[in-house]
Design a protein around this motif. Structure first.
Motif, PDB file in Angstrom:
ATOM      1  N   ASP A 192      14.542  -7.378  10.660  1.00 33.25           N
ATOM      2  CA  ASP A 192      15.044  -8.668  10.178  1.00 33.25           C
ATOM      3  C   ASP A 192      13.926  -9.619   9.770  1.00 33.25           C
ATOM      4  OD1 ASP A 192      13.970  -9.108  12.616  1.00 33.25           O
ATOM      5  OD2 ASP A 192      15.672 -10.187  13.456  1.00 33.25           O
ATOM      6  N   LEU A 193      12.753  -9.059   9.504  1.00 30.09           N
ATOM      7  CA  LEU A 193      11.634  -9.876   9.028  1.00 30.09           C
ATOM      8  C   LEU A 193      11.384  -9.506   7.566  1.00 30.09           C
ATOM      9  CD1 LEU A 193       9.265 -11.836   9.435  1.00 30.09           C
ATOM     10  CD2 LEU A 193       7.954  -9.940  10.386  1.00 30.09           C
ATOM     11  N   LEU A 194      11.724 -10.446   6.683  1.00 28.06           N
ATOM     12  CA  LEU A 194      11.559 -10.182   5.247  1.00 28.06           C
ATOM     13  C   LEU A 194      10.130 -10.512   4.841  1.00 28.06           C
ATOM     14  CD1 LEU A 194      14.890 -11.924   4.296  1.00 28.06           C
ATOM     15  CD2 LEU A 194      14.465  -9.485   4.098  1.00 28.06           C
ATOM     16  N   LEU A 195       9.473  -9.537   4.212  1.00 25.92           N
ATOM     17  CA  LEU A 195       8.049  -9.700   3.900  1.00 25.92           C
ATOM     18  C   LEU A 195       7.845 -10.117   2.449  1.00 25.92           C
ATOM     19  CD1 LEU A 195       5.078  -9.249   4.947  1.00 25.92           C
ATOM     20  CD2 LEU A 195       5.199  -7.062   3.766  1.00 25.92           C
ATOM     21  N   PHE A 196       6.883 -11.023   2.257  1.00 22.39           N
ATOM     22  CA  PHE A 196       6.461 -11.387   0.901  1.00 22.39           C
ATOM     23  C   PHE A 196       4.956 -11.186   0.777  1.00 22.39           C
ATOM     24  CE2 PHE A 196      10.401 -13.616   1.648  1.00 22.39           C
ATOM     25  CZ  PHE A 196      11.127 -13.058   0.610  1.00 22.39           C
ATOM     26  N   ALA A 197       4.581 -10.311  -0.118  1.00 19.48           N
ATOM     27  CA  ALA A 197       3.167 -10.008  -0.362  1.00 19.48           C
ATOM     28  C   ALA A 197       3.018  -9.720  -1.855  1.00 19.48           C
ATOM     29  CB  ALA A 197       2.741  -8.804   0.475  1.00 19.48           C
ATOM     30  N   PRO A 198       3.253 -10.735  -2.674  1.00 17.78           N
ATOM     31  CA  PRO A 198       3.250 -10.500  -4.120  1.00 17.78           C
ATOM     32  C   PRO A 198       1.840 -10.249  -4.650  1.00 17.78           C
ATOM     33  CG  PRO A 198       3.443 -12.849  -3.658  1.00 17.78           C
ATOM     34  CD  PRO A 198       3.483 -12.147  -2.325  1.00 17.78           C
ATOM     35  N   PRO A 199       1.717  -9.784  -5.878  1.00 14.65           N
ATOM     36  CA  PRO A 199       0.375  -9.672  -6.468  1.00 14.65           C
ATOM     37  C   PRO A 199      -0.342 -11.026  -6.391  1.00 14.65           C
ATOM     38  CG  PRO A 199       2.009  -8.608  -7.872  1.00 14.65           C
ATOM     39  CD  PRO A 199       2.769  -9.304  -6.798  1.00 14.65           C
ATOM     40  N   LEU A 200      -1.669 -10.972  -6.263  1.00 13.22           N
ATOM     41  CA  LEU A 200      -2.429 -12.218  -6.052  1.00 13.22           C
ATOM     42  C   LEU A 200      -2.521 -13.077  -7.314  1.00 13.22           C
ATOM     43  CD1 LEU A 200      -2.909 -10.872  -3.381  1.00 13.22           C
ATOM     44  CD2 LEU A 200      -5.364 -11.125  -3.677  1.00 13.22           C
ATOM     45  N   ILE A 201      -2.054 -12.553  -8.409  1.00 12.38           N
ATOM     46  CA  ILE A 201      -2.070 -13.330  -9.663  1.00 12.38           C
ATOM     47  C   ILE A 201      -0.844 -14.221  -9.770  1.00 12.38           C
ATOM     48  CG2 ILE A 201      -3.404 -11.651 -10.990  1.00 12.38           C
ATOM     49  CD1 ILE A 201      -0.599 -10.768 -12.149  1.00 12.38           C
ATOM     50  N   ILE A 202       0.016 -14.231  -8.774  1.00 13.15           N
ATOM     51  CA  ILE A 202       1.290 -14.947  -8.879  1.00 13.15           C
ATOM     52  C   ILE A 202       1.046 -16.437  -9.193  1.00 13.15           C
ATOM     53  CG2 ILE A 202       1.492 -15.505  -6.389  1.00 13.15           C
ATOM     54  CD1 ILE A 202       4.555 -14.779  -6.735  1.00 13.15           C
ATOM     55  N   GLY A 203       1.935 -16.996 -10.041  1.00 12.50           N
ATOM     56  CA  GLY A 203       1.813 -18.405 -10.429  1.00 12.50           C
ATOM     57  C   GLY A 203       2.826 -19.265  -9.693  1.00 12.50           C
ATOM     58  N   ARG A 204       2.669 -20.590  -9.841  1.00 12.62           N
ATOM     59  CA  ARG A 204       3.557 -21.509  -9.114  1.00 12.62           C
ATOM     60  C   ARG A 204       5.024 -21.331  -9.510  1.00 12.62           C
ATOM     61  NH1 ARG A 204       1.327 -26.403  -6.399  1.00 12.62           N
ATOM     62  NH2 ARG A 204      -0.751 -25.669  -5.924  1.00 12.62           N
ATOM     63  N   GLU A 205       5.268 -21.138 -10.799  1.00 13.25           N
ATOM     64  CA  GLU A 205       6.669 -20.984 -11.231  1.00 13.25           C
ATOM     65  C   GLU A 205       7.296 -19.750 -10.618  1.00 13.25           C
ATOM     66  OE1 GLU A 205       7.065 -21.074 -15.456  1.00 13.25           O
ATOM     67  OE2 GLU A 205       6.284 -23.135 -15.554  1.00 13.25           O
ATOM     68  N   GLU A 206       6.488 -18.700 -10.485  1.00 13.83           N
ATOM     69  CA  GLU A 206       7.020 -17.468  -9.885  1.00 13.83           C
ATOM     70  C   GLU A 206       7.277 -17.668  -8.391  1.00 13.83           C
ATOM     71  OE1 GLU A 206       4.984 -14.307 -12.975  1.00 13.83           O
ATOM     72  OE2 GLU A 206       3.746 -15.362 -11.522  1.00 13.83           O
ATOM     73  N   VAL A 207       6.386 -18.401  -7.732  1.00 15.87           N
ATOM     74  CA  VAL A 207       6.629 -18.703  -6.312  1.00 15.87           C
ATOM     75  C   VAL A 207       7.910 -19.531  -6.187  1.00 15.87           C
ATOM     76  CG1 VAL A 207       5.779 -19.954  -4.290  1.00 15.87           C
ATOM     77  CG2 VAL A 207       4.218 -18.511  -5.607  1.00 15.87           C
ATOM     78  N   ASP A 208       8.085 -20.498  -7.092  1.00 18.02           N
ATOM     79  CA  ASP A 208       9.309 -21.321  -7.046  1.00 18.02           C
ATOM     80  C   ASP A 208      10.550 -20.428  -7.200  1.00 18.02           C
ATOM     81  OD1 ASP A 208       7.698 -23.506  -6.792  1.00 18.02           O
ATOM     82  OD2 ASP A 208       7.840 -24.118  -8.901  1.00 18.02           O
ATOM     83  N   PHE A 209      10.460 -19.476  -8.107  1.00 16.44           N
ATOM     84  CA  PHE A 209      11.592 -18.550  -8.300  1.00 16.44           C
ATOM     85  C   PHE A 209      11.850 -17.768  -7.014  1.00 16.44           C
ATOM     86  CE2 PHE A 209      13.053 -14.228  -9.125  1.00 16.44           C
ATOM     87  CZ  PHE A 209      14.213 -14.454  -9.838  1.00 16.44           C
ATOM     88  N   LEU A 210      10.759 -17.300  -6.387  1.00 20.24           N
ATOM     89  CA  LEU A 210      10.893 -16.514  -5.152  1.00 20.24           C
ATOM     90  C   LEU A 210      11.621 -17.338  -4.076  1.00 20.24           C
ATOM     91  CD1 LEU A 210       7.946 -14.476  -3.561  1.00 20.24           C
ATOM     92  CD2 LEU A 210       9.581 -15.706  -2.165  1.00 20.24           C
ATOM     93  N   VAL A 211      11.181 -18.583  -3.909  1.00 21.77           N
ATOM     94  CA  VAL A 211      11.749 -19.416  -2.841  1.00 21.77           C
ATOM     95  C   VAL A 211      13.216 -19.752  -3.166  1.00 21.77           C
ATOM     96  CG1 VAL A 211      11.572 -21.666  -1.693  1.00 21.77           C
ATOM     97  CG2 VAL A 211       9.496 -20.334  -2.167  1.00 21.77           C
TER      98      VAL A 211
END
Ligand code: PLP
Length: 439
Positions: A404-423
């Motif tokens: 029940d622990l959801l992991l986030f380890a995206p590529p290190l090039i991720i941008g703010r808009e992509e993080v916003d989408f993730l959240v």
């Protein structure tokens, strides 16, 4: 071939790791991915997903890098493979030199393998043979921590801290050298265990410094330095398993550098090539290596045919070029803070337990006992469902122990808009999960 043909063939013939056929069948078969670019992946029908776990935590530089494809192609044309036990390739020499320069202190010697499990196996065997060569043959035990995952082979399972997915009880008897600390952050418990086992029987302490599998239990500042002191005092080798954390993921090139700690042995894989080729490595301090210099008896009794494959080494060199050129280590620290802040805004959701992590290695723990409406009781069922809901909304994640622990380890090039989408997508996924009320 249509998507449904591919899925049917997969269900008929493919056996996927750590995956239950019935669960896949209930989803209509596996998602079949065909393309990647940056932080995004596309399936056969053109649906797009944000790769929230960087292809099993491997992808540092993002998908679809032309430079990598070209480097791999060039090496395949020049020399596709060689007998790596007897001959050295130029990419292997250059990569070993590069890793020695990046690694802290006198971690100068690099032994190549092809995966993380193999790196852990090799590290354990190195520690064991080292002590024999030092005249201490009774140092055979390896102390690891509850909840950790170090791979799926027998040696790695011997130091697996009962990670929920490995089910090591099925494979008993395992090699018996593993001993375990139950509280992953207690130095006192570790010290007591060493004394109880008798220090002169302990070969190594093996840990993943960011505590990834054991619930992202990122240690307090003095934890790793205190363990280093303890190992020095008792003559025990410290092995840091940096298979997930190596190559910048946590905001330092290697996670142990957050606390300025020098392990005797460091295991690497995943980010070493960003997954463009399978590869692993064991990096060793010079004094440890020197014990293996001598005659036939001293020669390290280990090797894999494909360890240090020249094509993988060529890929790793360009991968490291990109990590440095694009300052991805600093970026992981910065975007990691942004991601964690974002995940913590989800605290109002009833099934949100906590979010924590280090750099671009963060997790969201689902809460089991939401009072106002019991959401679920079985962590693995809830975690799996949350993962599927998120994927249907265009976000890939995986679950860690105990499901029940959801992991986030995206590529290190991720941008703010992509993080916003993730959240935002996680928020929608949690909202859906709350409505469903799983058992
Ligand atoms: N060690 C750690 C910390 C890992 O997370 C993993 C895999 O996730 C391994 C070792 C095993 O690596 P592999 O799957 O490449 O065998």
């Amino acid at each position: 071939m249509t998507y449904s043909d591919l899925r049917k063939l997969a269900m008929d013939h493919l056996w996927m790791a750590y995956t239950q056929w019935n669960d896949l069948a209930a989803e209509g078969g596996p998602v079949v991915l065909v393309r990647g670019e940056g932080c995004w992946l596309w399936d056969v029908e053109g649906r797009r997903y944000l790769d929230g776990v960087g292809a099993l935590e491997a992808c540092i530089i993002g998908h679809g890098r032309q430079e990598l494809a070209e480097a791999i192609g060039r090496q395949l044309e020049a020399l596709e493979f060689l007998d790596v036990f007897r001959y050295a390739s130029e990419p292997a020499i250059r990569l070993a030199t590069r890793i020695a320069a990046l690694a802290p202190g006198d971690l100068n010697r690099v032994f190549f393998v092809t995966s993380g499990s193999e790196a852990v196996e090799a590290a354990i065997k190195m520690a064991r043979q080292y002590h024999v060569l030092q005249g201490e043959p009774y140092r055979i035990k390896v102390i690891a921590r509850r909840g950790t995952y170090h791979g799926c082979t027998f040696g790695a399972m011997a130091v697996d801290g009962n990670y929920w997915a490995t089910k090591k009880h099925f494979f008993e008897p395992l090699p018996s050298f593993g001993r375990f600390v139950l509280d992953p952050l207690s130095v006192e418990e570790l010290a007591n265990l060493i004394e109880f086992e008798r220090p002169e029987t302990v070969a190594a302490v093996l840990l993943d410094p960011a505590g990834t599998a054991s619930g992202l239990a990122v240690p307090p500042p003095d934890y790793l330095p205190a363990i280093r002191r303890l190992c020095n005092y008792y003559g025990i080798l410290l092995i840091c398993d940096e298979v997930i954390t190596g190559f910048g993921r946590t905001g330092q090139m290697f996670c142990c550098q957050h606390w300025d700690v020098l392990p005797d042995i460091m295991t690497l894989s995943k980010g070493i090539t960003s997954g463009y080729q399978p590869m692993g490595a064991v990096v060793v301090r010079e004094p440890v290596f020197q014990a293996f210099v001598g005659g036939w008896r001293e020669t390290f009794a280990h090797g894999h045919t494909f360890g240090g494959h020249p094509v993988a080494c060529a890929a790793a060199l360009v991968n490291i070029d990109i990590i440095e050129r694009e300052a991805l280590v600093n970026r992981a620290a910065e975007m990691g803070r942004y991601l964690l802040d974002g995940l913590n805004t989800l605290h109002a959701r009833r099934c949100f337990g906590w979010a924590r992590g280090i750099g671009l290695l963060c997790g969201v723990k689902l809460k089991r006992d939401g009072k106002a409406g019991q959401t679920f009781v079985n962590p693995a069922v809830a975690g799996r469902r949350a993962r599927v809901i998120a994927r249907e909304l265009g976000l890939m994640t995986i679950v860690l122990h105990p499901g029940d622990l959801l992991l986030f380890a995206p590529p290190l090039i991720i941008g703010r808009e992509e993080v916003d989408f993730l959240v935002e997508t996680m928020d929608r996924a949690l909202a859906t999960l709350e409505r469903e009320k799983l058992e």
